[in-house]
Design a protein around this motif. Sequence first.
Motif, PDB file in Angstrom:
ATOM      1  N   TYR A  87       0.868  -1.182   0.000  1.00 56.87           N
ATOM      2  CA  TYR A  87       0.000   0.000   0.000  1.00 56.87           C
ATOM      3  C   TYR A  87       0.902   1.228   0.000  1.00 56.87           C
ATOM      4  CZ  TYR A  87       0.884  -0.856   5.003  1.00 56.87           C
ATOM      5  OH  TYR A  87       1.464  -1.132   6.205  1.00 56.87           O
TER       6      TYR A  87
ATOM      7  N   ILE B 128       6.415   6.018  -0.375  1.00 57.05           N
ATOM      8  CA  ILE B 128       6.374   4.982  -1.415  1.00 57.05           C
ATOM      9  C   ILE B 128       4.935   4.822  -1.876  1.00 57.05           C
ATOM     10  CG2 ILE B 128       5.983   2.935   0.044  1.00 57.05           C
ATOM     11  CD1 ILE B 128       8.366   1.740  -1.816  1.00 57.05           C
TER      12      ILE B 128
ATOM     13  N   VAL C  81      10.404  -2.018  -3.193  1.00 58.24           N
ATOM     14  CA  VAL C  81      11.089  -1.600  -1.966  1.00 58.24           C
ATOM     15  C   VAL C  81      12.526  -2.121  -1.992  1.00 58.24           C
ATOM     16  CG1 VAL C  81      11.087  -1.627   0.550  1.00 58.24           C
ATOM     17  CG2 VAL C  81       8.913  -1.676  -0.692  1.00 58.24           C
TER      18      VAL C  81
ATOM     19  N   GLY D 244      13.619  -0.985   9.156  1.00 54.99           N
ATOM     20  CA  GLY D 244      12.705   0.090   9.529  1.00 54.99           C
ATOM     21  C   GLY D 244      11.736   0.399   8.398  1.00 54.99           C
ATOM     22  N   ALA D 245      12.272   0.504   7.183  1.00 57.56           N
ATOM     23  CA  ALA D 245      11.420   0.817   6.032  1.00 57.56           C
ATOM     24  C   ALA D 245      10.422  -0.314   5.780  1.00 57.56           C
ATOM     25  CB  ALA D 245      12.279   1.075   4.792  1.00 57.56           C
TER      26      ALA D 245
ATOM     27  N   ALA E  17       9.197  -2.436   7.868  1.00 53.77           N
ATOM     28  CA  ALA E  17       8.168  -2.405   8.913  1.00 53.77           C
ATOM     29  C   ALA E  17       7.166  -1.293   8.616  1.00 53.77           C
ATOM     30  CB  ALA E  17       8.817  -2.224  10.281  1.00 53.77           C
ATOM     31  N   THR E  18       7.681  -0.110   8.267  1.00 57.17           N
ATOM     32  CA  THR E  18       6.798   1.015   7.950  1.00 57.17           C
ATOM     33  C   THR E  18       5.826   0.643   6.830  1.00 57.17           C
ATOM     34  OG1 THR E  18       8.536   2.561   8.578  1.00 57.17           O
ATOM     35  CG2 THR E  18       6.755   3.435   7.200  1.00 57.17           C
ATOM     36  N   TYR E  19       6.331  -0.106   5.859  1.00 52.94           N
ATOM     37  CA  TYR E  19       5.491  -0.471   4.719  1.00 52.94           C
ATOM     38  C   TYR E  19       4.653  -1.709   5.022  1.00 52.94           C
ATOM     39  CZ  TYR E  19       8.986   2.596   2.602  1.00 52.94           C
ATOM     40  OH  TYR E  19       9.829   3.646   2.334  1.00 52.94           O
ATOM     41  N   GLY E  20       4.661  -2.132   6.275  1.00 56.25           N
ATOM     42  CA  GLY E  20       3.790  -3.229   6.679  1.00 56.25           C
ATOM     43  C   GLY E  20       4.284  -4.603   6.271  1.00 56.25           C
ATOM     44  N   ILE E  21       5.574  -4.702   5.946  1.00 59.31           N
ATOM     45  CA  ILE E  21       6.120  -5.992   5.512  1.00 59.31           C
ATOM     46  C   ILE E  21       6.770  -6.663   6.727  1.00 59.31           C
ATOM     47  CG2 ILE E  21       7.816  -7.094   3.985  1.00 59.31           C
ATOM     48  CD1 ILE E  21       7.212  -4.429   2.212  1.00 59.31           C
ATOM     49  N   ALA E  22       6.077  -7.688   7.240  1.00 60.18           N
ATOM     50  CA  ALA E  22       6.498  -8.301   8.504  1.00 60.18           C
ATOM     51  C   ALA E  22       7.442  -9.480   8.274  1.00 60.18           C
ATOM     52  CB  ALA E  22       5.279  -8.760   9.299  1.00 60.18           C
TER      53      ALA E  22
ATOM     54  N   LEU F 147       3.719  -3.950  14.028  1.00 66.45           N
ATOM     55  CA  LEU F 147       4.029  -4.651  12.788  1.00 66.45           C
ATOM     56  C   LEU F 147       3.184  -5.915  12.707  1.00 66.45           C
ATOM     57  CD1 LEU F 147       5.790  -4.971  10.273  1.00 66.45           C
ATOM     58  CD2 LEU F 147       7.514  -6.092  11.682  1.00 66.45           C
TER      59      LEU F 147
ATOM     60  N   MET G  67      13.751  -0.753  14.343  1.00 63.69           N
ATOM     61  CA  MET G  67      15.028  -0.329  13.792  1.00 63.69           C
ATOM     62  C   MET G  67      16.063  -0.186  14.919  1.00 63.69           C
ATOM     63  SD  MET G  67      14.782   2.690  11.070  1.00 63.69           S
ATOM     64  CE  MET G  67      14.601   4.100  12.181  1.00 63.69           C
TER      65      MET G  67
ATOM     66  N   GLN H 115      11.865   7.119   3.748  1.00 62.45           N
ATOM     67  CA  GLN H 115      12.791   6.050   4.101  1.00 62.45           C
ATOM     68  C   GLN H 115      13.421   5.428   2.866  1.00 62.45           C
ATOM     69  OE1 GLN H 115      10.042   4.173   7.221  1.00 62.45           O
ATOM     70  NE2 GLN H 115      12.060   3.589   7.889  1.00 62.45           N
TER      71      GLN H 115
END
Lengths: 629, 629
Positions: A49, A131, A137, A150-151, A153-158, B179, B195, B357
């Motif tokens: 997303y 993004i 990514v 960090g990035a 996680a921010t983008y919801g990729i676990a 997350l 992070m 990021q």
Amino acid sequence: MVKRYLSLISFDEALHLLKSSFNNPGKTETIPVTRALGRVIANPVYARYAVPEVNLAAMDGIAVKSRDTFGATDQCPVTLDNFARVNTGNILPPQFDAVIMIEDTWEAGDRFQIRKAAAQWQHVRPAGDDIREGRLVLPKGHVIRAFDIGALATYGIADVEVTSVRVGIIPTGSELVPLGTRPQPGQVVESNTIMAQVLLESMGAVCERLPIIRDDPALIQDALREAAENNDLVIISAGSSAGTRDFTAGSISAIGELIFHGVAVKPGKPMMLGKIKDSPVIGLPGYPLAAQTVLREFAVPLLEHWGLAPFPKYVVRAQLATPLASDLGFDEFVPVSVGRIKEKYWGISRSRGAVVQMSTVRSNGYTHIPGLVEGYDAEQELDVFLTTDPANIERTLLFSGAIDPVLEELGNLAHNQGLFIHTASAGNTSAILSLKRNSCHAAPMSLPPFSTLQESRILMPYLKSMDLIFVNIATQKQGIVSVKEIKTDTINSICWVNSRKDTPARHLFDTFLLSHQIEPSRIRGYDNEAATPGAVAAAVLAGQADAGICSQGLAEKHGLMFTPVTAEQYELVMRREMLDDPRIVTLISLVKSPAFKMDLDRNGFYNTSLTGRIRSLSCENIEIPPTPD
Amino acid sequence: MVKRYLSLISFDEALHLLKSSFNNPGKTETIPVTRALGRVIANPVYARYAVPEVNLAAMDGIAVKSRDTFGATDQCPVTLDNFARVNTGNILPPQFDAVIMIEDTWEAGDRFQIRKAAAQWQHVRPAGDDIREGRLVLPKGHVIRAFDIGALATYGIADVEVTSVRVGIIPTGSELVPLGTRPQPGQVVESNTIMAQVLLESMGAVCERLPIIRDDPALIQDALREAAENNDLVIISAGSSAGTRDFTAGSISAIGELIFHGVAVKPGKPMMLGKIKDSPVIGLPGYPLAAQTVLREFAVPLLEHWGLAPFPKYVVRAQLATPLASDLGFDEFVPVSVGRIKEKYWGISRSRGAVVQMSTVRSNGYTHIPGLVEGYDAEQELDVFLTTDPANIERTLLFSGAIDPVLEELGNLAHNQGLFIHTASAGNTSAILSLKRNSCHAAPMSLPPFSTLQESRILMPYLKSMDLIFVNIATQKQGIVSVKEIKTDTINSICWVNSRKDTPARHLFDTFLLSHQIEPSRIRGYDNEAATPGAVAAAVLAGQADAGICSQGLAEKHGLMFTPVTAEQYELVMRREMLDDPRIVTLISLVKSPAFKMDLDRNGFYNTSLTGRIRSLSCENIEIPPTPD
């Protein structure tokens, strides 16, 4: 003549065979991003997303309609009725199209006054700013760093799919005991497979280390078969020479194919490569430094070739402080210590004995001498691959000269100040040559008392050609080291170990023989030269000689009998300009420190009355600048 | 005016306060050596016993008495009765004093014949050869490497005492979700503390990350109190600005001391430092890049200062490919991508937006612009701290020009070949300038068809001054991007987003307006320049403008309506000499590959009839050398 290896193949050919004889297993695993540091992305990762998904306030302040703000000036402020208080990151309510920073507002009751118009979309963070949905990514092959996580996680990729290699590691050898068991004489703690596991796991490999297998072909074959079944790569340690209990090559051949046995690599010659059930089997030599070389130069590149993270190689161009010989036809890997002197990097090579692990421990890098090179002269520039943080070099001090155990104490104190002392053993003349070449920070030298030194016709012409200073470390007795008392009438009947030409101990031995009117040619072992003063004591301790010449300190360290012959000054000799280097000032302040004197006094065989005195050859007393922070 | 920060203190002062306001907790822990990679020795490690403890055979062969071998020659072999078969590493039986290699023996029944005398102690590994009892193995402060672990194991050292720091990490923010939870609009996945944990654990810190605390001063104070009780360092994320829900500073003050709030560092300005129960509390800004900077420039140095392993800093001197502005008085940290062109390293700086990021993810380093520097001109040489393996630089290709999504596909293919494409967005003139300066490997440019280009009075004088080649990537339509259909009679009533001067889109917009006989001054938003073609589409998508000019590819990527105006050639322009660089040959072979054409065709809006064609300005067709391995 008993044949030792089937044949020796070249380093390049061995590496080529290793990489080309097997298919990349191409395995991946999906792991949580929180455990993905240093792993390698197996398939491109795309954003699921947009981030942010909607327009957001980019500042703390008030969301406004920009057209409501037109005309606001210092002279003619505008008071806004229609606004929303927003903090950074809040959704911008859809009716607004700008944010005014809270610093640019004045509270007016329930409302806000502004003195400057807002531009449309000012301080608004548009949707997709970081993004957009579906965008790349991380590409395939990307090595994941902390801030990438960090990035993600921010983008919801676990979870991420990363490359994966399974390695089975088999230790063999009836002489081995596992770590934690005290080895009996002739036994050895199994350490090569521990090293292999730590090294390859740091690249992201999943390693399974089997229990120690004793020297029994049936057991070794069982272990190999099972490891090859369950893993992408098998590493089997030892049993690779041609001794009566070296069953590795035969075991591989029995259940698979032996691709080669023996490479023109030093250390590492007995390495072997086999294939069992399509898996490569790397046979590690038993000697630790040979095992290290094979792991680093073969196992690591194979895993890189298969997609694990490249093992970082940090190279520094350094000049050799001393010549470095090499066997033509062999690719050699030599431990090196690198330090900086003024603007130049200098490297001193270390023992290449394949069993002397301390030479790797004590170095901060290594160099690769290609097969077609016979060796290098001093001052040759070459690549050194660092094994420590590069910043470490800046904290490294190179010493070239006579190595006394007292340097270990000094090294510990220096280490507490962030300095690393790397020492190369050298006789007086080579030490002076290093000072002349400016390839060492300081030369520890065992010298006669200053008044005698000034009359020395051997050393003075060299010493006088430079502006040197002498930092006294300690006064210490030199004499005869032995297990049993040496009587004067047995001097030419016992077996001696001598020191290298041009060393203080050699001079002392010659003087000693002269004083007893004995011809050197009549001394047994006169030509048997130990490499270092420590090796003299070690040779006596090992029963390889009855007596030798060394310092009282070394004799005591080895628990040997000591008969003093003379007292010498152990001095740190260096160029006067070194005083401009804050590292040297720190070092000298350590020599002068009460802590160091206490260490020396505790040893009991050093006289510290002159410790810390700094003099030039003309006996001028020298003060050091204040210690840097 | 609402006050934002108590005051801004300088980077150096902030770092000094951080290091000097707290005692080093000086804690250590004892861990198995197998888990000690990268940890730091807390107390010197000494050898508990000599290795080896007794004399050993150093070769496979026979142990002999050297005096039994005297006189053996080729002409006069000696057959030995008294010997023992030994393998490398076996104890040398005490009655023997030499080993003869098996290769130098001939079997003679049960006995062995030799043709050369053995020197005393030949091929014998003396006791203490690797290390003697009580000798220093690793000094205090040594960072443990894989091969050190091998040595420690060999010396029977199963556990080591290493430096240890406990870090408590508190995420705060009512807008945060953990997350694994899909954020709703206005929500954000909590990533800064992930992070922090990954970064600090990689240094050997023991981190405890608390659950997310919502914006409630009482809850925040409880969490701070508990974290300070249990840890040596507390990191609290976000709530550090001056918004209505920023409670961090107040919470620290309420139960401890706020040492400072606000540093002259970009990104990272809202950082704060507090003290609770003698533990330092670092307040991380909420913006990810600001959090990264504070972690790397403050938290990491503090842990290093306390004795954890130094975070490796690999520096490369690079020249700036483009100017880099900076705020006087602020220490700025800017993501940079470095690549090598011929013998020179060039760096392109990336977006400094504290929320983007992807600019960290896409770079391979960063630079530090000191507070007193106002910025640098292009070609200025500066230090770039690498965030990837240095070898990565050698695999990095710098592109400067028009960025189309198709480069992402090419980047993925290149990545599979071990090449990393780093792109900087630039207009045609700056792209050509980069080629002239030789500060990019290639300039992707959107150009008119070749026949038209050759008549261009704007570009040709520049282009003709170099020997350039043009690698066609694709033909693609350029046109109007919009949410709703744009009718000709609404062109000057709707709001436009324009592109930067000197870009193909800008030229196209001007040509388009000319063809409709509309004065630019009558166009709403004509002066509203988006930074990149992607930003044009993003602005339209975000509703910040009704229409703009970009490629069909970008329009489709954003799911926007597209009205074609013209077709342009997307070409990779480069110096002809680049063909000597095997990386470029690989790159071109990728452009020509069926896989790449398939990718383009799958997108549906690229015409690939010319893809892979290479021409010079004089329309000479150019062949590339065969692809390197």
